[in-house]
Scaffold this motif. Structure first.
Motif, PDB file in Angstrom:
ATOM      1  N   THR A   1      -3.487   5.410  -3.727  1.00 59.46           N
ATOM      2  CA  THR A   1      -2.027   5.375  -3.650  1.00 59.46           C
ATOM      3  C   THR A   1      -1.578   4.491  -2.486  1.00 59.46           C
ATOM      4  OG1 THR A   1      -2.047   7.639  -4.477  1.00 59.46           O
ATOM      5  CG2 THR A   1       0.011   6.859  -3.507  1.00 59.46           C
TER       6      THR A   1
ATOM      7  N   ARG B   1       0.298   0.596  -2.410  1.00 58.44           N
ATOM      8  CA  ARG B   1       1.503   0.331  -1.626  1.00 58.44           C
ATOM      9  C   ARG B   1       1.259  -0.841  -0.667  1.00 58.44           C
ATOM     10  NH1 ARG B   1       2.834   4.955   2.123  1.00 58.44           N
ATOM     11  NH2 ARG B   1       2.275   3.505   3.782  1.00 58.44           N
TER      12      ARG B   1
ATOM     13  N   GLU C   1       1.151  -4.138  -2.489  1.00 57.93           N
ATOM     14  CA  GLU C   1       2.518  -4.557  -2.824  1.00 57.93           C
ATOM     15  C   GLU C   1       3.233  -5.159  -1.616  1.00 57.93           C
ATOM     16  OE1 GLU C   1       3.012  -1.091  -6.194  1.00 57.93           O
ATOM     17  OE2 GLU C   1       4.286  -1.033  -4.405  1.00 57.93           O
ATOM     18  N   GLN C   2       2.847  -4.688  -0.433  1.00 54.78           N
ATOM     19  CA  GLN C   2       3.473  -5.189   0.790  1.00 54.78           C
ATOM     20  C   GLN C   2       2.800  -6.464   1.307  1.00 54.78           C
ATOM     21  OE1 GLN C   2       3.199  -1.772   3.319  1.00 54.78           O
ATOM     22  NE2 GLN C   2       4.905  -0.696   2.325  1.00 54.78           N
TER      23      GLN C   2
END
Ligand code: SF4
Length: 488
Positions: free
Chosen positions: A129, A133, A136-137
């Motif tokens: 998870t 994230r 994506e950053q």
């Protein structure tokens, strides 16, 4: 660099496998040599790969390899290539992340504050998870290891100091971690708030060290100082040893399987000698599951202390009715189908002189898939045993582990799919008995005490997981990592 699939020796794969061991030393003139010794003692915690990172006051040096410590860290040239007064090391058996050289720890990164090397025992249950994230950053991951998530969280932290960044990162992860980390001026030892995996602090001639188990201190004559506490960050630097307790501390949930199988019997974990606990487990098993027998035979090596305890409590003779070949393993990297078919015979052989004509109680630490047990029972029968009664020194393993242990899917666990009678039929024994969970707790506590449950993590027996399993809950199985990060 990839590892042949058969590296996970097929005749030896019917066990839960501890994933890693860690070691670190600070302010020591032979830091790398001591780290290699420590890793050598921790080899049972991971045989797939090993790595050491040292710091010489200016530069970090790294040597990592796929294989055993003795195969890659024995030469003077390797030790000479790891100069400095501080070092950390890691032995590995992967579950999260494929067996690739880029996954071999310690991981190292250059941050704005300088370099930091990190070695991790355990598994994070929200790594996937967090990783999504972070990707994506804009984070670029170099490995498939869950540990790299911590590296990126440290890099992105806005805290001013190394230790505050480390704490900031760890406050975002869930699961099990016993970590050692090495920066330019300090060595860190950290345990997750539940204290699932072990980590101890030791001392040798004024040099402080961290190790997964006390056997890694014993090998070099170092003194055991204390366990690192659950949720504790211990910092070792030129000013001495400092302790922080930055995390909330729920009731501890140390892995009870460390006593059953993972830890070395000569280690003391959480204040208890593992061999003594295993003998008590055997005695408890004899009371709970007696068997009409003439002789007690251990499945070596891990079944030996419990079988000893069983025999003493039952008043039966203890005999080595199975002999283990200690030299099998890496010798057969790519066995042919014919050799593979021989399976467990490469590792164990029945000692006919001690079992022929006898009613045998066969004691093992656990049953995972049951494939090895089936072959061993057949072997004992073929050697002439009249009856075979199998006794298991732990409760039925019914659930997978997500905290740093390689476990098959639930569907492959014999006890998750079958009742006692069916298991006895499959394995081919006259009777089968397991230790109860209450009995296991009693044996660990000693002196007839019955501690409240849960005081340990016992999830592979009970399904009572002490953390959320975020990566599992939304159907995002951990092995999806390899889809995202396939490598050759
Ligand atoms: Fe240990 Fe089992 Fe808990 Fe995993 S699930 S940490 S092996 S007790």
């Amino acid at each position: 660099m990839t590892v042949p699939t058969s590296f996970k020796a097929p005749w030896d794969c019917d066990k839960l496998r501890e994933e890693c061991g860690v070691f670190g030393v600070f302010d020591n003139g032979e830091a790398a040599a001591h780290t290699v010794l420590g890793l050598h003692a921790l080899q049972h915690r991971g045989q797939e790969a090993a790595g050491v990172v040292s710091f010489d006051g200016r530069l970090f040096h790294s040597h990592r390899a796929v294989g055993l410590v003795g195969d890659h860290f024995s030469s003077e040239a390797v030790i000479a290539g790891l100069p400095g007064h501080a070092a950390i090391g890691h032995v590995r058996y992967s579950t999260q992340g494929a067996p690739l050289l880029r996954n071999v720890q310690p991981l190292f990164a250059d941050f704005v504050f300088g370099g930091l090397a990190l070695a991790h025992n355990g598994n994070l249950t929200n790594a996937l998870t967090l990783r999504r994230r972070l990707v994506e950053q804009g984070c670029l991951f170099q490995s498939t290891s869950d540990t790299e998530v911590i590296i990126h969280l440290i890099a992105r932290s806005e805290q001013p100091t190394v230790v505050e960044r480390l704490v900031d990162a760890l406050q975002q992860v869930e699961g099990a971690y016993s970590l050692v980390a090495l920066s330019g001026d300090a060595l860190f030892g950290v345990r997750d708030p539940l204290g699932v995996r072990p980590l101890v602090l030791g001392e040798l001639d004024g040099s402080m060290m961290f190790a997964s188990e006390t056997c890694a201190l014993d090998i070099m004559g170092a003194r055991f100082v204390r366990d690192v506490e659950p949720g504790e960050v211990v910092i070792v630097d030129r000013r001495g040893v400092h302790s922080l307790k930055p995390f909330s501390t729920p009731p501890r949930r140390f892995c009870i399987f460390e006593y059953v199988y993972f830890s070395r019997p000569d280690s003391s974990v959480e204040g208890l000698n593992v061999y003594e606990v295993r003998k008590r487990i055997g005695a408890e098993l004899a009371h709970e599951a007696p068997a009409p027998a003439d002789v007690v035979v251990p499945v070596p090596d891990s079944g030996v202390p419990a079988a000893n305890g069983y025999a003493q409590a039952a008043g039966l003779p203890f005999e080595l009715g199975l002999i283990r070949n200690h030299y099998v393993g890496r010798t057969f990297i790519e066995p042919s189908d014919r050799i593979r078919h021989l399976g467990v015979k490469l590792k164990h052989n029945a000692n006919q002189a001690t079992v022929a004509g006898k009613r045998v109680v066969l004691v093992d630490d656990s049953i995972v898939r049951g494939t090895t047990s089936t072959k061993i029972v057949a072997m004992i029968r073929n050697a002439g045993a009249r009856e075979v009664h199998m006794r298991i020194a732990s409760p039925p393993t019914t659930h997978s582990c997500f905290y740093g242990v390689d476990t098959p899917e639930r569907g492959q666990l014999l006890a998750a799919q079958n009742n006692l009678d069916a298991m006895a039929r499959i394995i081919g024994v006259d009777s089968l008995g397991f230790l109860s969970l209450e009995g296991l707790y009693r044996a660990v506590a000693g002196r007839g005490r019955q501690p409240a449950q849960p005081q340990y993590c016992d999830a592979c027996f009970s399904g009572n997981y002490p953390t959320r399993l975020e990566d599992q809950g939304s159907g995002r199985a951990a092995d999806q990592l390899s889809l995202m990060f396939e490598d050759a």
